[in-house]
Scaffold this motif. Structure first.
Motif, short mmCIF file in Angstrom:
data_model
loop_
_atom_site.label_atom_id
_atom_site.label_comp_id
_atom_site.label_asym_id
_atom_site.label_seq_id
_atom_site.Cartn_x
_atom_site.Cartn_y
_atom_site.Cartn_z
N TYR A 12 12.35 -1.94 18.50
CA TYR A 12 11.25 -1.33 17.75
C TYR A 12 10.62 -2.34 16.81
N LYS A 13 9.46 -1.97 16.25
CA LYS A 13 8.83 -2.80 15.22
C LYS A 13 7.97 -1.93 14.32
N ILE A 14 7.75 -2.42 13.13
CA ILE A 14 6.97 -1.70 12.12
C ILE A 14 5.92 -2.65 11.56
N THR A 20 3.18 7.22 7.47
CA THR A 20 3.77 6.79 8.74
C THR A 20 3.04 7.37 9.95
N VAL A 22 3.66 7.18 14.25
CA VAL A 22 4.61 6.77 15.30
C VAL A 22 3.88 6.75 16.64
N ARG A 46 1.48 2.80 7.90
CA ARG A 46 2.72 2.18 8.38
C ARG A 46 2.92 2.67 9.82
N ILE A 48 4.92 2.68 13.39
CA ILE A 48 6.20 2.44 14.04
C ILE A 48 6.01 2.49 15.55
N GLN A 49 6.43 1.43 16.23
CA GLN A 49 6.42 1.39 17.69
C GLN A 49 7.85 1.19 18.18
N LEU A 81 15.49 5.89 10.16
CA LEU A 81 14.51 5.18 9.35
C LEU A 81 14.10 5.98 8.12
#
Length: 256
Positions: A12-14, A20, A22, A46, A48-49, A81
């Motif tokens: 994953y990465k942010i 947030t 996703v 922010r 998230i992937q 998270l």
């Protein structure tokens, strides 16, 4: 980055900061394919992937997972998270997972907004030709398990099987093939009316994997939904019409 969930190594990465969002991927893709989507909004959010189990660089499930299993996994991932509130963007199979999540009566997180891009979930009516092919496949598959067939025709049968089904099916491992079968045989139409969150549908009018007719069904069934059709775009509409897609995303997420 890597995270361990239930003994699965998850990639994953942010990027970015703020509320947030996703991004959930389409079948068999890598999370990096969706960097342009993240780039449209991560100046203010922010993002998230992640790679689902069995996709990209994440470990494969040890047994065949259903769409609900993937939805449960997403909740475990976000819990790790410490995400309590988020918007979701899903392409194709990722849309299936979002539909299952957003239609649940109770969730441990608050869903703000949804974006479904060329989403899967509507079970198409099978043509007579497709029904015949399925019947033949099931018959051959059943006969192939007999001792006689295994003794004399094993190689020929395996060769025939390898040429059946969609490209996604042929390219998948045995476990992931079973996951795919579970997904494509489940119609999520009945779940759409239970989605309470504001939902944006983005669709390519040339999509042949999840046709534009699916978009109209979802737009009608989801209580608070709007549809943007990208002219000339296919199943990866965000790649086929990147400029228009970027403008739509910035407008929806109120990024000036």
């Amino acid at each position: 980055m890597k995270m361990n969930i239930d003994n699965y190594s998850i990639n994953y990465k942010i990027t970015g900061h703020g509320e947030t969002v996703v991004i959930l991927q389409g079948w068999g893709t890598s999370m990096d394919l969706y960097d342009t989507i993240a780039g449209s909004i991560n100046s203010h959010y922010r993002v998230i992937q992640l790679d689902f189990p069995g996709f990209g660089q994440s470990d494969e499930p040890k047994e065949p997972w259903s769409v609900d299993d993937y939805a449960d996994f997403v909740l475990k991932f976000l819990n790790k998270l410490e995400v309590k509130e988020a918007s979701f963007i899903g392409h194709s199979y990722g849309g299936r997972v979002i539909i299952k999540l957003a239609s649940r009566d109770s969730l441990p997180i608050k869903i703000n907004k949804l974006v479904l891009i060329d989403s899967a979930g509507i079970l198409p009516k099978k043509t007579f030709k497709q029904k015949v092919r399925i019947k033949i496949f099931k018959t051959v598959n059943r006969l192939s398990r007999t001792k006689l067939a295994q003794a004399f025709f094993k190689d020929a049968i395996e060769s025939w099987k390898s040429k059946q089904g969609s490209a996604d099916y042929r390219n998948a491992s045995p476990i992931m093939r079973q996951c795919l079968v579970k997904a494509v045989n489940e119609d999520l139409t009945a779940y759409l009316s239970k989605i309470k969150a504001e939902t944006l549908l983005i669709w390519g009018d040339k999509d042949t994997a999840t046709p534009i007719s699916d978009a109209y069904i979802m737009e009608k069934a989801i209580p608070n939904a709007g549809l943007v059709v990208l002219k000339g775009a296919g199943h990866y509409s965000f790649l086929d019409q990147p400029y228009i897609f970027d403008r739509v995303m910035k407008s929806y997420f109120k990024i000036s």
